[in-house]
Design an enzyme around this catalytic site. Structure first.
Site, PDB file in Angstrom:
ATOM      1  CG  HIS A 227      97.209  71.122  60.007  1.00  0.00           C
ATOM      2  ND1 HIS A 227      98.298  71.151  59.170  1.00  0.00           N
ATOM      3  CD2 HIS A 227      96.479  72.233  59.714  1.00  0.00           C
ATOM      4  CE1 HIS A 227      98.239  72.238  58.410  1.00  0.00           C
ATOM      5  NE2 HIS A 227      97.148  72.900  58.717  1.00  0.00           N
ATOM      6  CE1 TYR A 258      94.895  77.041  57.120  1.00  0.00           C
ATOM      7  CE2 TYR A 258      95.111  75.981  59.281  1.00  0.00           C
ATOM      8  CZ  TYR A 258      95.458  76.064  57.935  1.00  0.00           C
ATOM      9  OH  TYR A 258      96.353  75.167  57.394  1.00  0.00           O
ATOM     10  CG  ASP A 557     117.765  90.166  88.676  1.00  0.00           C
ATOM     11  OD1 ASP A 557     117.374  89.132  88.106  1.00  0.00           O
ATOM     12  OD2 ASP A 557     117.105  90.732  89.571  1.00  0.00           O
TER      13      ASP A 557
END
Length: 832
Positions: A227, A258, A557
């Site tokens: 990137h 950003y 379980d």
């Protein structure tokens, strides 16, 4: 600490990779008492040339799940303590109405997962903190004052220094050329500066991870991606700014951008371009790379042209719209920096099954690096992953979560590229991947497709959520509509199936469930020592139990069917959890030949036949006597349905009369057709996962991975009845200690007071402004006609009748803690 000396010929633990993850692991391992730790890296210490070296170090703590959020919060605290973190706050802005609604949900998720101080800001309030933005183009922001910037290289050096003081050794310019494996266990790493024998090896090399998998014949589903990151020249709007007083870090996720301040300069990070995937074999060695191996030449077209398939403008255009000063500036630094993505976007943590002592900590950003190092160190040293002293659920990041097809390069590149593309996108939980579908299909798949099944991808399986054909029953079964976020991708067929199965008979595809056969003279004693309940029952009986780790956390379980004195069938959930649970069972079996453990999942299909008409449906086509006396609840028989050989269990996850049928895979189509034909006079319908989940919530049955995870023990989860302390089993000592301490939190059901209301999981449960916990599981109970939430609450709040609130979409929903089960408390439906 050393950089140039020759590594020793032997070490207890060798860590490959001296970036922030490797250094964090060394720091925490030595803090736990290990002294014989050696860390090697092919690059210089500590700007090694990996992702740590170029990462901008932004730490936005609120992530998409609890594990990633908790690891980020731990990272911030750790790095702040080591003077490697600058708290400046973090703001995520909303450009679109959809993003603004998402940020409201994100703030609630932050509250749920323990992030304090988060608030929603108006555009004007965002501009007060980041003056260079154009506030007119945003709708607001989500602000967390404790977010900030990690100085990754500096804090790596600090962690290494602390680890060295406790006996660790660090060696730079040391390239690992091979990992030696003998008799299924790691023996040594071979470097260009000598061989280092080792008991354990931790690979923390991030983008190079698949190359280490190749060395040992293990698939590492990870793809490096590039990137872009640019740093501007000095901006007038930042004139006079210093590194000591910095603005909040900033995200503009609607355009995959950003920002962070560098004094009077401004940094821009962009994912707003087509995925730039890199073959690990093509990454240059440190001595060959112009700058460093993880940096590639900047490609201007990916910044100045729109190449992202989901966006309508380029990164440059979107950036200068939000920050107008970027329109006229020059960028003095421009790179394509590599990091990595897995097929599901999560890290790779844990010890590989194929090679004892070979551990992985990969696909981790700086944001979670400190926490990931702690988790893996606790796991290596104490056998249980912990974070800040508490058990943590790493199921979603476990190396064993991947199914066999995840090793295919085509799969890794397709799904890894999708994760890159969607890293900042608004992806609804029901939105499904488009590529690499249909890899695993049950024998019922053609029939399900004819009924209009809405298929989700689940570990490669095509898993039906509901069936469009059942919408025709709408006039008979009116269900509340859903709108907004929870209404997207939802069908009223969910509620119709829920209610219809309570009246009729439903068929549910169990094929993806994990089927494990345990046989041999030592099978009984082995399972007695592995599972929390007493499984020494008569042949023909079924026992429900939990399986625990050494700290008492619930790993699974499951039902255990005793088919003969020396033959047991274990059934548990499917996908990633089943893979991890199967490994736990296999690895703990004695190697003296007295026990054989075989995973039969790929060889068996399963069919749930549930509802008040189940006996009437199955009776005429089954050789067994299905009466209560002959075939009681929680019993098992091997018999025939039509001419299909089946193992038939009288169990029901939906709280109705019914059976589970398991047959060899090749008989599956015939099994479905036989049962369907037998049920046509009894209102038979197909039911999907959505109805299964909401029906099981009404009955109080636990769902692994949401309201049942390794974070909790059976007492906290309300499964004390599945624990027999008269037997000795893994985790018993921890349970005894927990029992003596007392339970301070407990899983409790709550119903919403507003008629027709339904909320989503991951939302905070509050008393006023105090966050008590979060919704581990949430859905609508169509039989009891109320929204249901399950969550872990402080013991004092888990008492029936207590009032609490659920925060959802900016609203407060009143809820009341209830007795469980909410449906059929006397089990009349199950036992009829």
């Amino acid at each position: 600490m050393t950089a140039e000396d020759t590594p020793p010929s032997r070490a207890g633990t060798v860590i490959v990779g001296a970036g922030c993850v490797g250094c964090s692991a060394a720091y925490h391992l030595t803090d736990l008492g290990r002294e014989d730790v050696v860390v090697v890296d092919q690059g210089p210490l500590f700007e090694t040339g990996g992702s740590t070296s170029h990462a901008p170090g932004l730490v936005f703590q609120t992530a998409g799940n609890e594990l990633m959020t908790r690891m980020a919060a731990y990272t911030r605290e750790l790095y702040a303590d080591l003077d490697g973190f600058r708290t400046c706050g973090g703001i995520e802005v909303a450009y679109s109405p959809e993003r603004w609604a998402y940020l409201k949900r994100k703030r609630e998720r932050g509250m749920a997962y323990g992030i304090e101080g988060g608030e929603l800001l108006s555009p004007e309030a965002v501009a007060e903190r980041v003056p260079q933005i154009d506030e007119s183009v945003i709708r607001g922001g989500y602000y967390v004052p404790t977010d900030g910037k990690a100085h990754a290289v500096d804090v790596s050096a600090t962690m290494a220094e602390r680890a060295s003081e406790r006996g660790a050794e660090f060696y730079g310019h040391t390239t690992v050329t091979d990992v030696e494996v003998e008799d299924g266990a790691v023996r040594a790493v071979v470097t260009d500066r000598g061989r280092v024998a080792a008991d354990e090896v931790l690979v923390a090399t991030n983008i190079w991870g698949p190359l280490f998998g190749d060395m040992v014949g293990v698939d590492v589903p990870l793809v490096p991606c590039a990137h872009q990151y640019l740093v501007s020249d000095e901006l007038d709007t930042l004139a006079g700014a210093t590194r000591e007083i910095e603005q909040p870090i900033l995200r503009h996720q609607d355009y995959s951008l950003y920002f962070r301040q560098h004094g009077e300069r401004y940094g821009v990070g962009s994912y707003n371009h087509a995925p730039l995937l890199v073959d690990p074999e093509d990454i240059l060695a440190p001595e060959e790379a112009p700058e460093m191996p993880s940096i590639r030449e900047f490609t201007a077209e990916h910044f100045y042209e729109n190449t992202h398939p989901d966006h309508d403008r380029s990164a440059h255009d979107a950036a200068r719209e939000l920050v107008p000063a970027l329109g006229d500036c020059e960028f003095t630094s421009r790179i394509n920096g590599m990091f990595s993505f897995t097929p599901d976007g999560m890290p790779i943590l844990g010890e590989t099954e194929e090679v004892d002592g070979l551990w992985w900590a990969l696909a981790i950003w700086v944001t979670q690096s400190g926490g990931a190092g702690e988790v893996v160190a606790e796991w290596m040293e104490r056998g249980v992953p912990r974070l800040a002293g508490e058990r943590v659920d790493v199921t979603g990041a476990h190396v064993d979560r991947f199914q066999p097809h995840a090793g295919a390069r085509s799969y890794v590149r397709d799904r890894g590229g999708q994760q890159y593309r969607e890293v900042y996108q608004l992806v609804h939980p029901r939105e499904q991947p488009r590529g690499q579908r249909g890899l695993r299909r049950s024998p019922y798949h053609p029939h399900q497709r004819e009924l209009g099944a809405e298929f989700y991808d689940s570990g490669g399986w095509e898993s039906a959520q509901w069936y469009e054909a059942n919408e025709a029953l709408g006039p008979e079964y009116d269900v509340p509509d859903r709108s907004g976020w929870l209404g997207r991708g939802w069908s009223p067929a969910h509620g119709i199936e829920h209610r219809a199965v309570r009246d009729r008979v439903g068929l549910y595809d169990l094929t993806s469930f994990t089927v494990i056969e345990v046989t041999g003279d030592g099978a009984r004693d082995y399972l007695q020592g592995l599972l929390s309940n007493d499984v020494d029952v008569s042949p023909g009986r079924v026992r429900y139990t939990t399986m625990l780790n050494e700290a008492g956390g619930v790993l699974a379980d499951l039902t255990v069917s005793r088919l003969a004195d020396d033959r047991f069938l274990l059934l548990t959930g499917g996908g990633a959890s089943g893979t991890e649970q199967g490994r736990w069972i296999r690895e703990r079996a004695p190697d003296d030949g007295s026990v054989t453990v075989v995973d039969r999942t790929s060889g068996y299909c399963g069919l749930g036949v549930w509802g008040p008409n189940a006996r009437a449906t199955l009776g005429p086509v089954t050789e067994a006597d299905l009466s209560n006396d002959a075939f009681p609840f929680f019993s098992v028989q091997e018999t025939y349905v039509g001419s299909v050989p089946v193992t038939m269990l009288r169990v029901s996850y939906v709280g109705e009369l019914g059976w589970e049928l398991y047959a060899p895979m090749e008989y599956g189509a015939g099994l479905w057709e036989t049962v369907w034909a037998a049920g046509e006079d009894h209102g038979v319908l197909a039911m999907g996962d959505a109805a299964l989940n909401s029906m099981s919530m009404e009955k109080g049955f636990r769902l692994w991975g949401s309201d049942l995870t390794p974070e909790y023990d059976p007492y906290e989860a309300g499964l004390g009845f599945a624990v027999d302390l008269d037997t000795d089993f893994v985790g018993k000592d921890a349970l005894l200690a927990a029992r003596d301490r007392g339970i301070d939190r407990k899983l409790a059901p709550m119903t919403l007071g507003d008629p027709g209301a339904v909320v989503d999981a991951g939302r905070p449960i509050t008393d006023g402004e105090e966050t008590l916990g979060y919704a581990a599981r949430a859905d609508y109970g169509y039989t009891i006609d109320a929204g249901i939430v399950y969550g872990y609450l402080p013991a004092a709040y888990a008492e029936p009748g207590r009032s609490v609130e659920i925060r959802y979409e900016g609203e407060r929903y009143g809820a009341t803690v209830r007795d469980e089960p909410l449906f059929d408390p006397d089990r009349e439906k199950l036992l009829r």
